[in-house]
Scaffold this motif. Structure first.
Motif, PDB file in Angstrom:
ATOM      1  N   GLY A 175      -9.226   9.933   3.101  1.00 36.01           N
ATOM      2  CA  GLY A 175      -8.538   9.698   4.363  1.00 36.01           C
ATOM      3  C   GLY A 175      -7.138   9.133   4.175  1.00 36.01           C
ATOM      4  O   GLY A 175      -6.243   9.399   4.987  1.00 36.01           O
ATOM      5  N   ILE A 176      -6.934   8.372   3.101  1.00 32.81           N
ATOM      6  CA  ILE A 176      -5.626   7.773   2.856  1.00 32.81           C
ATOM      7  C   ILE A 176      -4.594   8.834   2.495  1.00 32.81           C
ATOM      8  O   ILE A 176      -3.421   8.728   2.872  1.00 32.81           O
ATOM      9  N   ILE A 177      -5.029   9.879   1.780  1.00 30.63           N
ATOM     10  CA  ILE A 177      -4.070  10.895   1.326  1.00 30.63           C
ATOM     11  C   ILE A 177      -3.994  12.107   2.255  1.00 30.63           C
ATOM     12  O   ILE A 177      -3.136  12.970   2.067  1.00 30.63           O
ATOM     13  N   MET A 178      -4.864  12.146   3.270  1.00 30.02           N
ATOM     14  CA  MET A 178      -4.897  13.321   4.135  1.00 30.02           C
ATOM     15  C   MET A 178      -3.635  13.495   4.960  1.00 30.02           C
ATOM     16  O   MET A 178      -3.180  14.607   5.216  1.00 30.02           O
ATOM     17  N   GLY A 179      -3.046  12.387   5.391  1.00 32.86           N
ATOM     18  CA  GLY A 179      -1.889  12.476   6.270  1.00 32.86           C
ATOM     19  C   GLY A 179      -0.702  13.171   5.641  1.00 32.86           C
ATOM     20  O   GLY A 179       0.082  13.825   6.342  1.00 32.86           O
ATOM     21  N   ILE A 180      -0.551  13.025   4.327  1.00 30.08           N
ATOM     22  CA  ILE A 180       0.586  13.652   3.650  1.00 30.08           C
ATOM     23  C   ILE A 180       0.197  14.984   3.013  1.00 30.08           C
ATOM     24  O   ILE A 180       1.020  15.611   2.347  1.00 30.08           O
ATOM     25  N   ASP A 181      -1.034  15.411   3.241  1.00 29.22           N
ATOM     26  CA  ASP A 181      -1.499  16.617   2.551  1.00 29.22           C
ATOM     27  C   ASP A 181      -0.805  17.878   3.034  1.00 29.22           C
ATOM     28  O   ASP A 181      -0.650  18.828   2.272  1.00 29.22           O
ATOM     29  N   HIS A 182      -0.386  17.916   4.303  1.00 30.68           N
ATOM     30  CA  HIS A 182       0.264  19.129   4.805  1.00 30.68           C
ATOM     31  C   HIS A 182       1.526  19.423   4.011  1.00 30.68           C
ATOM     32  O   HIS A 182       1.796  20.582   3.655  1.00 30.68           O
ATOM     33  N   LEU A 183       2.316  18.386   3.736  1.00 30.68           N
ATOM     34  CA  LEU A 183       3.532  18.580   2.946  1.00 30.68           C
ATOM     35  C   LEU A 183       3.186  19.077   1.545  1.00 30.68           C
ATOM     36  O   LEU A 183       3.784  20.034   1.046  1.00 30.68           O
ATOM     37  N   LEU A 184       2.205  18.438   0.908  1.00 33.73           N
ATOM     38  CA  LEU A 184       1.804  18.845  -0.436  1.00 33.73           C
ATOM     39  C   LEU A 184       1.168  20.228  -0.427  1.00 33.73           C
ATOM     40  O   LEU A 184       1.293  20.987  -1.397  1.00 33.73           O
ATOM     41  N   ASP A 185       0.475  20.575   0.663  1.00 31.17           N
ATOM     42  CA  ASP A 185      -0.168  21.882   0.775  1.00 31.17           C
ATOM     43  C   ASP A 185       0.852  22.999   0.707  1.00 31.17           C
ATOM     44  O   ASP A 185       0.592  24.077   0.164  1.00 31.17           O
ATOM     45  N   MET A 186       2.042  22.773   1.253  1.00 31.38           N
ATOM     46  CA  MET A 186       3.099  23.785   1.204  1.00 31.38           C
ATOM     47  C   MET A 186       3.507  24.068  -0.245  1.00 31.38           C
ATOM     48  O   MET A 186       3.648  25.224  -0.657  1.00 31.38           O
ATOM     49  N   PHE A 187       3.660  23.007  -1.023  1.00 30.34           N
ATOM     50  CA  PHE A 187       4.011  23.165  -2.435  1.00 30.34           C
ATOM     51  C   PHE A 187       2.862  23.789  -3.221  1.00 30.34           C
ATOM     52  O   PHE A 187       3.078  24.634  -4.099  1.00 30.34           O
ATOM     53  N   ARG A 188       1.631  23.360  -2.905  1.00 28.06           N
ATOM     54  CA  ARG A 188       0.459  23.904  -3.613  1.00 28.06           C
ATOM     55  C   ARG A 188       0.343  25.412  -3.404  1.00 28.06           C
ATOM     56  O   ARG A 188       0.051  26.157  -4.340  1.00 28.06           O
ATOM     57  N   THR A 189       0.541  25.849  -2.169  1.00 26.00           N
ATOM     58  CA  THR A 189       0.424  27.279  -1.872  1.00 26.00           C
ATOM     59  C   THR A 189       1.464  28.080  -2.640  1.00 26.00           C
ATOM     60  O   THR A 189       1.168  29.163  -3.158  1.00 26.00           O
ATOM     61  N   ALA A 190       2.673  27.562  -2.719  1.00 27.52           N
ATOM     62  CA  ALA A 190       3.733  28.252  -3.473  1.00 27.52           C
ATOM     63  C   ALA A 190       3.341  28.403  -4.943  1.00 27.52           C
ATOM     64  O   ALA A 190       3.565  29.456  -5.559  1.00 27.52           O
ATOM     65  N   VAL A 191       2.725  27.370  -5.499  1.00 27.56           N
ATOM     66  CA  VAL A 191       2.274  27.437  -6.892  1.00 27.56           C
ATOM     67  C   VAL A 191       1.105  28.409  -7.025  1.00 27.56           C
ATOM     68  O   VAL A 191       1.032  29.189  -7.983  1.00 27.56           O
ATOM     69  N   ASN A 192       0.184  28.376  -6.070  1.00 26.09           N
ATOM     70  CA  ASN A 192      -0.977  29.269  -6.125  1.00 26.09           C
ATOM     71  C   ASN A 192      -0.568  30.736  -6.196  1.00 26.09           C
ATOM     72  O   ASN A 192      -1.057  31.491  -7.045  1.00 26.09           O
ATOM     73  N   ILE A 193       0.318  31.156  -5.306  1.00 25.87           N
ATOM     74  CA  ILE A 193       0.683  32.584  -5.260  1.00 25.87           C
ATOM     75  C   ILE A 193       1.577  32.965  -6.448  1.00 25.87           C
ATOM     76  O   ILE A 193       1.557  34.116  -6.889  1.00 25.87           O
ATOM     77  N   THR A 194       2.327  31.999  -6.969  1.00 26.94           N
ATOM     78  CA  THR A 194       3.114  32.273  -8.179  1.00 26.94           C
ATOM     79  C   THR A 194       2.189  32.523  -9.362  1.00 26.94           C
ATOM     80  O   THR A 194       2.418  33.442 -10.165  1.00 26.94           O
ATOM     81  N   GLY A 253       0.796  -1.222   0.000  1.00 27.11           N
ATOM     82  CA  GLY A 253       0.000   0.000   0.000  1.00 27.11           C
ATOM     83  C   GLY A 253       0.827   1.269   0.000  1.00 27.11           C
ATOM     84  O   GLY A 253       0.305   2.345  -0.286  1.00 27.11           O
ATOM     85  N   VAL A 254       2.124   1.160   0.323  1.00 28.28           N
ATOM     86  CA  VAL A 254       2.982   2.348   0.405  1.00 28.28           C
ATOM     87  C   VAL A 254       3.328   2.870  -0.983  1.00 28.28           C
ATOM     88  O   VAL A 254       3.389   4.077  -1.219  1.00 28.28           O
ATOM     89  N   ILE A 255       3.563   1.964  -1.915  1.00 25.71           N
ATOM     90  CA  ILE A 255       3.988   2.362  -3.257  1.00 25.71           C
ATOM     91  C   ILE A 255       2.957   3.244  -3.954  1.00 25.71           C
ATOM     92  O   ILE A 255       3.314   4.290  -4.505  1.00 25.71           O
ATOM     93  N   PRO A 256       1.662   2.884  -3.963  1.00 18.49           N
ATOM     94  CA  PRO A 256       0.673   3.775  -4.593  1.00 18.49           C
ATOM     95  C   PRO A 256       0.645   5.166  -3.965  1.00 18.49           C
ATOM     96  O   PRO A 256       0.503   6.161  -4.673  1.00 18.49           O
ATOM     97  N   LEU A 257       0.804   5.242  -2.645  1.00 12.22           N
ATOM     98  CA  LEU A 257       0.802   6.539  -1.971  1.00 12.22           C
ATOM     99  C   LEU A 257       1.995   7.380  -2.411  1.00 12.22           C
ATOM    100  O   LEU A 257       1.879   8.588  -2.637  1.00 12.22           O
ATOM    101  N   GLY A 258       3.150   6.737  -2.540  1.00 12.97           N
ATOM    102  CA  GLY A 258       4.337   7.446  -3.022  1.00 12.97           C
ATOM    103  C   GLY A 258       4.175   7.925  -4.458  1.00 12.97           C
ATOM    104  O   GLY A 258       4.606   9.024  -4.811  1.00 12.97           O
TER     105      GLY A 258
END
Length: 430
Positions: free
Chosen positions: A375-394, A220-225
């Motif tokens: 729920g499966i992807i929520m745990g890693i969303d904080h890390l991705l949220d940082m990248f998303r915000t950088a793209v949003n403001i750019t 299950g780890v590989i699909p998440l990665g």
């Protein structure tokens, strides 16, 4: 000790919940042989109640949050009439870049197939929009009975109904001041409720991850990665291919000069994970690049509200991830519905951390996908949220430069370093 725990941010708690859930799930999978404890007590009771209960709380937020935010977001665009062509061009560019973003995400996820191997097909799936024609999709968007749509969570009619109300409120202005205030306060209440529900996210994520990986194991780890890789690849393409290409096509300005001067704002957005907090810095930096404040003071706050390209990329990848995990083949009409819903979901989405996860429920619901995968992807969303915000403001900044250039409200010599920038703002980054 307690003081140190209080200093841990919600995003980090969510990450901790995910890691602990994965570890505990693996422990159950490999070391617990007692069926009664593993399956009946933990997986089918404790984890099921904790995870499903949290998902239900998130679903509770979706309809009122989207309804109020859409109305408030559209009603706030009434300034477009004052600015004329500036407002029109800004809105069109923002919506087009968002549509491009979610399309890129769908194409990437369709190629890499991050959800394959997760094997969640045993979960019952109903009403997936893969055989509905485009004509039916368009007709289903019309709110025949808005109250029924609100009650049933039929999101596309709810969005259209909200947009219509927002347009009317923007038109009537002072005549509907009281009603407009009611929606603004309703939106505020829903945002507070969102913050309250999100406090339970670490527990919900722990339960969801433990339940998932107790049955899946290491595979299950590989699909998440792969999902993380899809989102990051989409963000990179949007930030360093799409945006620079648009800048060159419409302004002939050098994107490299832009990124060199804008990097400090990107880093601040990355660390804060909030578009709203970055607005003053964005305005200052654009002023230093020769953009008129008359333009940027309108386009940047508007962009923080409706230009969520990074969030749309996450949503596009998440939809494909879930569809593949459940063994669902989404048809063309369903994919077009996802693109439309993701674009509309960006309108009125607050520029605060992780709100995109709430509207992701709406995107899933538009094509009938089970929300358990969120729920499966929520745990890693904080890390991705940082990248998303950088793209949003750019994206906000580059779209503002394009609009300013097209409306002859930009000093190109300042951008190219041939003239000193005006001192309109205090240096907020010093």
């Amino acid at each position: 000790m307690i003081t140190h725990l209080k200093k841990i941010s919600l995003g980090n708690w969510m990450l901790i919940g995910m890691v602990l859930g994965v570890i505990f799930g693996f422990f159950l999978n490999f070391y617990v042989s007692d069926t009664f404890i593993k399956d009946i007590i933990l997986i089918n009771n404790v984890f099921y109640i904790g995870g499903t209960g949290f998902i239900k709380l998130m679903k509770m937020l979706v309809v009122p949050l989207v309804f109020f935010s859409i109305i408030v977001g559209v009603a706030s665009i009434s300034d477009i009439k004052k600015i004329g062509t500036i407002g029109g061009r800004t809105l069109i560019i923002y919506l087009i870049t968002t549509a491009i973003a979610v399309t890129i995400a769908i194409l990437i996820a369709s190629t890499i197939k991050p959800g394959e191997g997760l094997n969640l097909a045993s979960v019952t799936v109903a009403n997936v929009t893969n055989n509905i024609t485009m004509s039916d999709t368009i007709l289903n968007m019309i709110p025949e009975n808005p109250i029924s749509s609100l009650a049933n969570g039929d999101m596309l009619p709810v969005i259209i109904f909200g947009v219509i109300i927002g347009i009317i409120l923007a038109k009537l202005k002072e005549e509907t001041k009281l009603v407009n205030r009611m929606f603004v306060e309703g939106n505020r209440i829903m945002m507070e409720m969102t913050h309250l529900v999100m406090k339970f996210a670490p527990i919900g994520i722990f339960c969801l991850m433990a339940k998932t990986f107790a049955g899946l194991g290491l595979e299950g780890v590989i699909p998440l990665g792969k999902y993380v890789g899809c989102v990051l690849l989409g963000l990179v393409i949007q930030a360093f291919v799409i945006y620079p290409s648009l800048m060159v096509i419409f302004t002939r300005l050098n994107p490299i000069k832009f990124f060199r001067r804008f990097i400090s704002v990107i880093l601040f957005a990355f660390s804060s994970s909030t578009s709203n907090a970055t607005i003053p810095l964005n305005l200052e930096k654009l002023s230093e690049m020769g953009v008129s404040r008359d333009v940027s003071s309108f386009t940047i706050p508007l962009g923080a509200t409706i230009n969520m390209d990074g969030t749309s990329i996450m949503q596009g990848c998440a939809v494909m991830f879930a569809a593949q995990a459940y063994g669902i083949d989404l048809g063309t009409s369903a994919l077009l519905t996802v693109i439309f819903t993701a674009v509309m979901a960006s309108i009125g989405t607050a520029g605060v951390p992780s709100v995109g996860l709430i509207t992701l429920n709406m995107v899933f619901g538009s094509v009938g996908l089970p929300t358990d995968a969120i729920g499966i992807i929520m745990g890693i969303d904080h890390l991705l949220d940082m990248f998303r915000t950088a793209v949003n403001i750019t994206g906000d900044a580059i779209c503002t430069i394009i609009v300013s250039f097209k409306n002859k409200s930009m000093d190109v010599d300042v951008f190219n370093g041939k003239k000193k920038p005006p001192k309109e703002f205090k240096n907020l980054l010093s």
